[in-house]
Design a protein around this motif. Structure first.
Motif, PDB file in Angstrom:
ATOM      1  N   PHE A  61       0.837  -1.203   0.000  1.00  0.00           N
ATOM      2  CA  PHE A  61       0.000   0.000   0.000  1.00  0.00           C
ATOM      3  C   PHE A  61       0.871   1.251   0.000  1.00  0.00           C
ATOM      4  O   PHE A  61       0.635   2.193  -0.763  1.00  0.00           O
ATOM      5  N   GLU A  62       1.895   1.265   0.854  1.00  0.00           N
ATOM      6  CA  GLU A  62       2.766   2.437   0.931  1.00  0.00           C
ATOM      7  C   GLU A  62       3.524   2.663  -0.370  1.00  0.00           C
ATOM      8  O   GLU A  62       3.795   3.815  -0.741  1.00  0.00           O
ATOM      9  N   ALA A 107       1.864   5.493  12.151  1.00  0.00           N
ATOM     10  CA  ALA A 107       3.107   6.266  11.996  1.00  0.00           C
ATOM     11  C   ALA A 107       3.803   5.926  10.691  1.00  0.00           C
ATOM     12  O   ALA A 107       4.313   6.810   9.987  1.00  0.00           O
ATOM     13  N   SER A 108       3.834   4.652  10.343  1.00  0.00           N
ATOM     14  CA  SER A 108       4.458   4.231   9.090  1.00  0.00           C
ATOM     15  C   SER A 108       3.723   4.807   7.885  1.00  0.00           C
ATOM     16  O   SER A 108       4.342   5.314   6.936  1.00  0.00           O
ATOM     17  N   ALA A 121       3.853  11.473   3.724  1.00  0.00           N
ATOM     18  CA  ALA A 121       4.725  12.644   3.664  1.00  0.00           C
ATOM     19  C   ALA A 121       5.741  12.504   2.537  1.00  0.00           C
ATOM     20  O   ALA A 121       5.981  13.447   1.775  1.00  0.00           O
ATOM     21  N   ASP A 122       6.334  11.333   2.413  1.00  0.00           N
ATOM     22  CA  ASP A 122       7.306  11.094   1.339  1.00  0.00           C
ATOM     23  C   ASP A 122       6.649  11.211  -0.031  1.00  0.00           C
ATOM     24  O   ASP A 122       7.303  11.594  -1.009  1.00  0.00           O
ATOM     25  N   GLY A 123       5.368  10.864  -0.110  1.00  0.00           N
ATOM     26  CA  GLY A 123       4.644  10.933  -1.374  1.00  0.00           C
ATOM     27  C   GLY A 123       4.089  12.306  -1.688  1.00  0.00           C
ATOM     28  O   GLY A 123       3.382  12.473  -2.683  1.00  0.00           O
ATOM     29  N   GLY A 124       4.363  13.300  -0.835  1.00  0.00           N
ATOM     30  CA  GLY A 124       3.905  14.659  -1.108  1.00  0.00           C
ATOM     31  C   GLY A 124       2.473  14.932  -0.723  1.00  0.00           C
ATOM     32  O   GLY A 124       1.859  15.869  -1.254  1.00  0.00           O
ATOM     33  N   ALA A 125       1.919  14.157   0.202  1.00  0.00           N
ATOM     34  CA  ALA A 125       0.523  14.353   0.583  1.00  0.00           C
ATOM     35  C   ALA A 125       0.333  15.684   1.295  1.00  0.00           C
ATOM     36  O   ALA A 125       1.205  16.140   2.033  1.00  0.00           O
ATOM     37  N   LYS A 126      -0.819  16.284   1.066  1.00  0.00           N
ATOM     38  CA  LYS A 126      -1.225  17.494   1.787  1.00  0.00           C
ATOM     39  C   LYS A 126      -2.451  17.139   2.627  1.00  0.00           C
ATOM     40  O   LYS A 126      -3.398  16.541   2.131  1.00  0.00           O
ATOM     41  N   GLY A 186       3.592  10.354  15.039  1.00  0.00           N
ATOM     42  CA  GLY A 186       3.982  10.040  13.670  1.00  0.00           C
ATOM     43  C   GLY A 186       3.280  10.937  12.668  1.00  0.00           C
ATOM     44  O   GLY A 186       3.898  11.473  11.740  1.00  0.00           O
ATOM     45  N   ILE A 187       1.967  11.126  12.837  1.00  0.00           N
ATOM     46  CA  ILE A 187       1.213  12.011  11.948  1.00  0.00           C
ATOM     47  C   ILE A 187       1.727  13.440  12.066  1.00  0.00           C
ATOM     48  O   ILE A 187       1.985  14.120  11.073  1.00  0.00           O
ATOM     49  N   TRP A 188       1.873  13.902  13.310  1.00  0.00           N
ATOM     50  CA  TRP A 188       2.203  15.308  13.506  1.00  0.00           C
ATOM     51  C   TRP A 188       3.613  15.647  13.019  1.00  0.00           C
ATOM     52  O   TRP A 188       3.819  16.654  12.328  1.00  0.00           O
TER      53      TRP A 188
END
Length: 409
Positions: A189-190, A218-219, A225-230, A254-256
């Motif tokens: 999925f990631e 967290a993962s 974040a690495d994928g550029g999500a907003k 992890g989210i924050w």
């Protein structure tokens, strides 16, 4: 001459041509009326069939010549009620009438699976998947088939497509739990995350916060974040605090830290005071606004080794909470280290540390209340059960002062 005239008269009256029973103009109007009636019947039939997609009672009344969407609705209802044979029969009629849409083939593959014909089911399912990425029913079947076959790449690919398409239904969320609970499914999925993910990432993290373990959240946050999500951090701020309460501090931080922290993230073990720039994270101190109470943070001097100082002034004769935050302290003994400057003659009683434990369901459990020394160390203990995370609060009596140092070890 007279005979000739008499002979003509004996022939009788001259026959007149027959008059048409229906005039040409009337016939045209009748024909036009019949055509209009036929068109109206067709229009009503088509409209009923379209309405049948959303209404089972309407689907049951659509005439057979017009049944298209109605067959789809009736087939789904048959499968839901456990009548797989009828569902398969309706699906076969649907494919015969509408062979191209993926929905028809998806229903047919479901019927074959339900009746034990796996060979035909696989053929129909693969053809359906090729024709319709937007058909959610087919994608659900593909994810289930991928899980059963151990093909996590296919399952994850179809699952993330559903989230991107806005599917938040029970079938999708249930399959999400199934895929993401497996290490291979999580990794697959990631690997699919990338590009502009702003339209689904916030909803997904809200769902994950309630349904997945903290480490998994967290993962996923790191991958987003690495994928550029907003994401919508203004709505995720209270959500991460709630996650701490429900025993998922690792997921909250992890989210924050990955997606929302404007600057340095306050970690769970950092009890120093600082001014929050932007939104509150899950372990930031919050300073409740109350009548008669004033609080402000005095930043640490640049280059100084000390922490920022919390100033407070409580003009009311009752105790008030001057600061509160979430925590993730382990069970057992802890030490509070303080340095409190209180020259105000009104300040006679001590500041109190109030620690509330959270049970796994998020409710308050045991409570610890500790009078803090003006300078030095004070001990307290937390129970083994129902205290994986906590809420800590500093409660001050009347008067003012400065908390120069505060730490829990």
């Amino acid at each position: 001459m007279a005979r000739t005239t008499e002979r003509r008269r004996s022939r009788g009256p001259v026959e007149q041509p027959a008059v048409a029973l229906v005039r040409p103009g009337v016939a045209a109007r009748v024909a036009w009326g019949l055509c209009a009636l036929a068109a109206a019947v067709v229009a009503v039939g088509v409209q009923l069939d379209r309405q049948a997609r959303e209404d089972l009672s309407v689907a049951r009344s659509v005439p057979a010549p017009f049944a298209g969407y109605a067959l789809e609705t009736l087939a789904r209802d048959a499968y839901r009620s456990g009548d797989n044979a009828r569902g398969l029969a309706l699906s076969e009629r649907l494919v015969a009438q509408r062979p191209v849409p993926a929905e028809s083939l998806g229903l047919l593959s479901n019927g074959y699976l339900a009746t034990g014909n796996e060979g035909k089911a696989l053929s129909a399912l693969l053809l359906s998947a090729e024709r319709g990425w937007r058909d959610r029913f087919t994608q659900h079947l593909m994810i289930s088939a991928g899980l059963q076959a151990g093909d996590y790449e296919v399952a994850a690919q179809r699952l993330i497509a559903l989230w991107r398409e806005g599917d938040r239904g029970e079938a999708t969320t249930g399959l999400s739990r199934a895929v993401l609970s497996q290490p291979e499914g999580l990794a697959a999925f990631e690997s699919q995350i990338g590009g502009d993910e702003q339209y689904w990432a916030t909803d997904f993290l809200f769902w994950a916060g309630d349904n997945l373990p903290g480490a998994t959240i967290a993962s996923l946050a790191g991958a987003l974040a690495d994928g550029g999500a907003k994401v919508g951090c203004s709505s995720l701020s209270p959500k991460t605090m709630q996650m701490v309460r429900y025993g998922k501090p690792d997921g909250a931080i992890g989210i924050w830290s990955a997606l929302c922290a404007a600057g340095e993230t306050t970690m769970a073990a950092d009890f120093g005071f600082h001014e929050v720039v932007g939104l509150d994270g899950p372990f930031d101190w919050r300073f409740p606004a109350q009548a008669g109470l004033e609080t402000w943070v005095e930043p640490a001097a640049r280059g100084a080794a000390g922490q920022a100082v919390l100033n407070y002034d409580n003009s009311e004769p009752i105790r008030k909470t001057i600061a509160t935050r979430g925590a993730a302290l382990a069970a057992g003994r802890h030490v509070v280290v303080t340095n409190i400057d209180r020259d105000d003659p009104r300040a006679s009683r001590p500041i109190v540390l109030h620690v509330r434990c959270y049970a796994p369901d998020g409710s308050y459990a045991a409570v610890q209340q500790v009078d803090l020394a003006r300078e030095g160390q004070v001990e307290f203990s937390l129970p083994e059960q129902n205290c994986a995370t906590q809420q800590v609060a500093l409660i001050a009596p009347r008067g003012g002062g400065r908390i120069v140092r505060f730490a829990i070890k």
